[in-house]
Write an enzyme that holds these catalytic residues in place. Structure first.
Site, PDB file in Angstrom:
ATOM      1  N   GLU A 130     -21.589  33.556 -48.363  1.00 58.35           N
ATOM      2  CA  GLU A 130     -20.872  32.954 -49.479  1.00 58.35           C
ATOM      3  C   GLU A 130     -19.437  33.458 -49.520  1.00 58.35           C
ATOM      4  O   GLU A 130     -18.509  32.728 -49.895  1.00 58.35           O
ATOM      5  CB  GLU A 130     -21.587  33.264 -50.798  1.00 58.35           C
ATOM      6  CG  GLU A 130     -22.934  32.552 -50.954  1.00 58.35           C
ATOM      7  CD  GLU A 130     -24.057  33.088 -50.069  1.00 58.35           C
ATOM      8  OE1 GLU A 130     -23.915  34.216 -49.528  1.00 58.35           O
ATOM      9  OE2 GLU A 130     -25.076  32.383 -49.913  1.00 58.35           O
ATOM     10  N   HIS A 185     -33.241  31.957 -58.880  1.00 54.97           N
ATOM     11  CA  HIS A 185     -32.860  30.552 -58.657  1.00 54.97           C
ATOM     12  C   HIS A 185     -32.659  29.830 -59.977  1.00 54.97           C
ATOM     13  O   HIS A 185     -32.860  28.634 -60.059  1.00 54.97           O
ATOM     14  CB  HIS A 185     -33.941  29.810 -57.856  1.00 54.97           C
ATOM     15  CG  HIS A 185     -34.130  30.311 -56.466  1.00 54.97           C
ATOM     16  ND1 HIS A 185     -34.916  31.386 -56.164  1.00 54.97           N
ATOM     17  CD2 HIS A 185     -33.630  29.876 -55.280  1.00 54.97           C
ATOM     18  CE1 HIS A 185     -34.897  31.608 -54.853  1.00 54.97           C
ATOM     19  NE2 HIS A 185     -34.123  30.718 -54.293  1.00 54.97           N
TER      20      HIS A 185
HETATM   21  C1  TPP Z   1     -27.231  35.126 -50.787  1.00 53.58           C
HETATM   22  C2  TPP Z   1     -28.120  33.939 -50.540  1.00 53.58           C
HETATM   23  N1  TPP Z   1     -27.591  32.778 -50.096  1.00 53.58           N
HETATM   24  C3  TPP Z   1     -28.358  31.692 -49.899  1.00 53.58           C
HETATM   25  C4  TPP Z   1     -29.704  31.742 -50.129  1.00 53.58           C
HETATM   26  C5  TPP Z   1     -30.582  30.504 -49.915  1.00 53.58           C
HETATM   27  N2  TPP Z   1     -31.461  30.675 -48.761  1.00 53.58           N
HETATM   28  C6  TPP Z   1     -32.715  31.152 -48.898  1.00 53.58           C
HETATM   29  S1  TPP Z   1     -33.484  31.354 -47.442  1.00 53.58           S
HETATM   30  C7  TPP Z   1     -32.157  30.761 -46.566  1.00 53.58           C
HETATM   31  C8  TPP Z   1     -32.220  30.695 -45.069  1.00 53.58           C
HETATM   32  C9  TPP Z   1     -32.435  32.043 -44.433  1.00 53.58           C
HETATM   33  O1  TPP Z   1     -32.590  31.926 -43.060  1.00 53.58           O
HETATM   34  P1  TPP Z   1     -32.902  33.184 -42.140  1.00 53.58           P
HETATM   35  O2  TPP Z   1     -32.135  34.373 -42.594  1.00 53.58           O
HETATM   36  O3  TPP Z   1     -32.715  32.772 -40.736  1.00 53.58           O
HETATM   37  O4  TPP Z   1     -34.442  33.507 -42.413  1.00 53.58           O
HETATM   38  P2  TPP Z   1     -35.721  32.604 -42.157  1.00 53.58           P
HETATM   39  O5  TPP Z   1     -35.956  31.789 -43.389  1.00 53.58           O
HETATM   40  O6  TPP Z   1     -35.473  31.775 -40.948  1.00 53.58           O
HETATM   41  O7  TPP Z   1     -36.868  33.542 -41.951  1.00 53.58           O
HETATM   42  C10 TPP Z   1     -31.126  30.413 -47.444  1.00 53.58           C
HETATM   43  C11 TPP Z   1     -29.831  29.849 -47.044  1.00 53.58           C
HETATM   44  C12 TPP Z   1     -30.229  32.972 -50.598  1.00 53.58           C
HETATM   45  N3  TPP Z   1     -31.540  33.129 -50.836  1.00 53.58           N
HETATM   46  N4  TPP Z   1     -29.427  34.044 -50.772  1.00 53.58           N
END
Ligand code: TPP
Lengths: 341, 427
Positions: free
Chosen positions: A64, A133
């Site tokens: 962000e 959320h």
């Molecule tokens: C600071 C923040 N930004 C955005 C999100 C929304 N979000 C939740 S999970 C995710 C994707 C995460 O992907 P990754 O780190 O590759 O983990 P995976 O789900 O593939 O295990 C996002 C963008 C969040 N939870 N926290």
């Protein structure tokens, strides 16, 4: 230019605003987590990458701080970035870029650099999002000098306000109440959700139109009391007022900063009573600002103390969110109290 | 408003794109899968600068014929292997059951770890039981491996009357200090610097416990990740920093997190941290790498950074539709296979397991989670009344409840009386 109208929910109206602005202004670029090919987790940007190309609508790394910081740099170049922060709860890692940088670029450079950036973010609760959320952090931004803060409450306003925000030359935070994005969230007997769904789709012009920033919307005119509110709460307030059969004057503030203080003053001086309703936590919330303002400007016209109906001063609890949410009972109690005096 | 000089070629913006989208035939023939033992296991006390190549290879133990080979082979006995298999199968059975519960409207949300079970189960088995874990949201396998009661996990998922987190957290965001499992945050990567801080504290107190932290490859873009790496390096903290590279962050492929340029493991090199890239679907390789890193940390040789190369077989969460952004059947084509299947075949090859035993264990675990689910559901499911008492909402904001929360709590009770009648009493 507004063209024919179409029934749109808020997501569709936002999508339409973004589409029009991408079309009209080659400087507009959209970026954010998952917004490109996929169209965003709430589908606000669906179809826009396919239509306008990958360099106008693109996915970003999950950073962000990077998203907002890059937005500041793009704006300094002369673009009009419209970053999406996936949930308002995740704006905090980008806060320094917003508060110390975007907000003060014009001031510190005496206008050498400006930041025409509109940060969009779904906010608010009522979708079982738990404590990470569901937040409503608007007052953090109204407390910062140099950012405009907008919260629409219906599809028509969302589109017109978003277009005006993108055309505005200052940084804008555009908070989209996700509770009223799509449609009813039903299936739970103890949640007062049904009546709100009525407001989710409305007739929206297909073409370009603007709603001036800094002007409140009049939801209902009345003489008994003034209710100042915005976002999802506009619908809850309307429902309560209709059920109580009370002749309330309801203002949908729409832009929290700059605020339509004239409309507030006019209304409160007329009714002599004022209730402020928001979903965010109470202490140091935007309601405190509104109450102080009304007290300063309308004191001699007031017939009862200004009341606030808000979320409680706790994080949003997952399973008890409907008891946390400032629902009809909380609002009705406050109205009764104000009307007694 | 461009500053284009007349005869200069225009600059171009690069936007990474995954190779396959819906409708495409996935083909991973270009994914390099080096043979087992293409990189030898170095001494645990090696200096990061001397082992940089480990960040670019792939630590593997199980070969294509399911034999355990090479210097990384952890030489586990058959009981350990069977227990590893069981923990991974339990994780999968649990995921399947809870996913279905969400689809039946019994809770709001669920996240599976299908295909990635080795990265939580085998890592947990390689740690000491009191080493502190700072998980992300896809490491339920740690809790299941450490013997955390399944019914407690389910109570949390249902946010019911027995949920030890009082119905406040999103489903799957467990907290279990008794299993040395840190409370999960919805905000990505925040656990990374916290794990480093825990390890620094342990070191400064002369403790013997180390910490381990997990995040997804998408989350490595967050500032918190980079702050953690700096702190881990500066203080030589006894921490194991892990990235589960499952190729996808919601709809964004690993290239959007920088994966086109270099391996994720290589991110450790710039910080001077020993870095490994590991076949995340090879439970023995995962175990071996974790063991190596744990030994380093415990002998004051400092932090280790590990990338597990794996694949997210299912959607990001129950709110996600992977069919909208990636080619179908990617997981079946994934060149590193399925970790459960690979370990099963290895055990069968050793003569320590059979298809019949496997099927029997599969059924037994399915029955176990089903039975436990009934037990959990007797405590309530989301939105059906058997939730936490209303006033618990105001507890734990502070140690002692200040006046304004007491006042708001009274207001809320009064609202409930108005909603449900004067005879209503908080449970
Ligand atoms: C600071 C923040 N930004 C955005 C999100 C929304 N979000 C939740 S999970 C995710 C994707 C995460 O992907 P990754 O780190 O590759 O983990 P995976 O789900 O593939 O295990 C996002 C963008 C969040 N939870 N926290």
């Amino acid at each position: 230019m507004m063209g024919d109208t179409k029934t749109m929910n808020m997501i569709e109206a936002i999508n339409s605003a973004l589409d029009i602005m991408l079309e009209r202004d080659p400087d507009v670029v959209l970026m954010g987590e998952d917004i490109g090919y996929f169209g965003g987790v709430f589908r606000a940007t669906a179809g826009l990458q396919a239509k306008h190309g990958k360099t106008r609508v693109f996915d970003t790394p999950i950073s962000e701080c990077g998203i907002i910081g890059a937005g500041v740099g793009m704006a300094a170049y002369g673009l009009r970035p419209v970053p999406e922060i996936q949930f308002a709860d995740y704006i905090y890692p980008g806060l320094d870029q917003l508060v110390s940088e975007a907000a003060r670029l014009r001031y510190r450079s005496a206008g050498d650099f400006i930041c025409p950036m509109t940060v969009r973010s779904p906010f608010g609760g009522g979708i079982f999002g738990g404590q990470t959320h569901s937040q409503s952090p608007e007052s953090l931004f109204t407390h910062v000098c140099g950012i405009k803060t907008i919260v629409p409450s219906n599809p028509y306003d969302a589109k017109g306000l978003l277009i005006a925000a993108i055309e505005d030359n200052d940084p804008v935070i555009f908070f989209e109440p996700k509770r009223i994005y799509n449609g009813p969230f039903s299936g739970y007997y103890d949640r007062p959700v049904e009546p709100w769904s009525k407001h989710e789709a409305s007739a929206v012009p297909e073409g370009y139109y603007r709603i001036e920033l800094g002007k409140a919307g009049v939801v209902r005119e009345g003489e008994a009391l003034t209710i100042l509110t915005y976002g999802t709460m506009v619908h809850v307030v309307q429902m309560v007022v209709a059920e109580m059969g009370i002749d309330a004057d309801i203002l949908d503030l729409r832009t929290l900063l700059p605020l339509d203080v004239e409309a507030i003053e006019r209304s409160v001086k007329n009714t002599g009573r004022c209730l402020v309703v928001h979903e965010a936590t109470r202490t140091s919330g935007f309601g405190a600002e509104l109450a102080a303002l009304v007290q300063e400007r309308c004191f001699y016209h007031l017939e009862a103390p200004v009341e606030r109906v808000t979320g409680f001063d706790t994080p949003y609890p997952h399973s008890l969110e409907w008891a946390y949410f400032p629902g009809p009972v909380r609002i009705a109690s406050a109205i009764e109290k104000i009307m007694k005096d | 408003m461009t500053g284009k000089k007349s005869n200069l070629a225009p600059l171009r913006l690069h936007i990474p794109e995954p190779k396959f989208r819906p409708g495409d035939e996935a083909d991973f023939s270009d994914v390099a899968v080096p043979p087992v033992d293409s990189i030898a296991r170095p001494d645990e006390a090696s200096l990061p600068a001397d082992i940089q190549s480990l960040a670019f290879g792939l630590v593997r133990v199980l070969d294509d014929d399911h034999q355990a080979k090479g210097s990384w082979n952890p030489n586990l006995d058959a009981d350990q292997l069977r227990s590893m298999l069981r923990n991974m199968m339990l994780t999968r059975a649990f995921d399947d059951r809870m996913f279905r519960a969400q689809r039946q409207g019994k809770t709001s949300f669920y996240m599976k770890s299908t295909g990635e079970e080795a990265t939580s189960v085998a890592t947990a088995m390689a740690l000491a039981s009191d080493d502190m874990c700072f998980p992300s949201y896809r490491q339920q396998g740690i809790l299941l491996t450490r013997g955390y009661p399944i019914v407690r996990m389910m109570n949390q998922i249902y946010s019911n009357s027995q949920d030890h987190l009082k119905g406040r957290q999103l489903p799957i965001m467990y907290s279990a200090p008794e299993c040395s499992f840190f409370t999960i945050s919805g905000n990505l990567a925040t656990q990374y610097p916290q794990a480093v801080g825990w390890a620094m504290a342990s070191a400064s107190r002369g403790d013997t416990r180390i910490s381990a932290v997990w995040c997804g490859e998408g989350s490595t873009a967050e500032g918190d990740f980079h702050s953690a790496m700096t702190f881990a390096a500066v203080y030589n903290a006894p921490v194991i920093l892990q990235v589960v590279n499952n190729q996808w962050a919601i709809s964004s492929f690993s290239g959007i997190a920088g994966g086109e340029r270099t391996t994720f493991a290589a991110r450790g090199l710039g910080y001077g941290i020993a870095s490994l890239r590991v076949d995340g679907n090879d439970p023995l390789a995962v175990y071996a790498a974790m063991r190596w890193a744990a030994d380093r940390a415990r002998t004051n040789n400092g932090p280790t950074f590990i990338e597990y190369f794996t694949y997210r077989a299912e959607g990001h969460s129950t709110s996600d539709d992977p069919g909208a952004y990636r080619a179908a059947q990617e997981f079946e084509k994934w060149p590193l296979g399925d970790p459960v299947d690979r370990l099963k075949k290895h055990l069968i090859l050793l003569g320590e397991w059979s298809e019949e035993q496997h099927q029997a264990q599969h059924d037994e675990l399915a029955e176990l989670v089903k039975k436990t689910q009934k037990e959990a559901e007797a405590n309530g499911i989301l939105g059906h009344g058997m939730h936490q008492p209303f006033e618990t909402m105001f507890e734990d904001v502070f140690e002692e409840m200040p006046w304004h929360l007491k006042e708001q709590c009274a207001q809320m009770i009064d609202e409930q009386h108005r909603k449900f009648g004067p005879e209503w009493e908080p449970k």
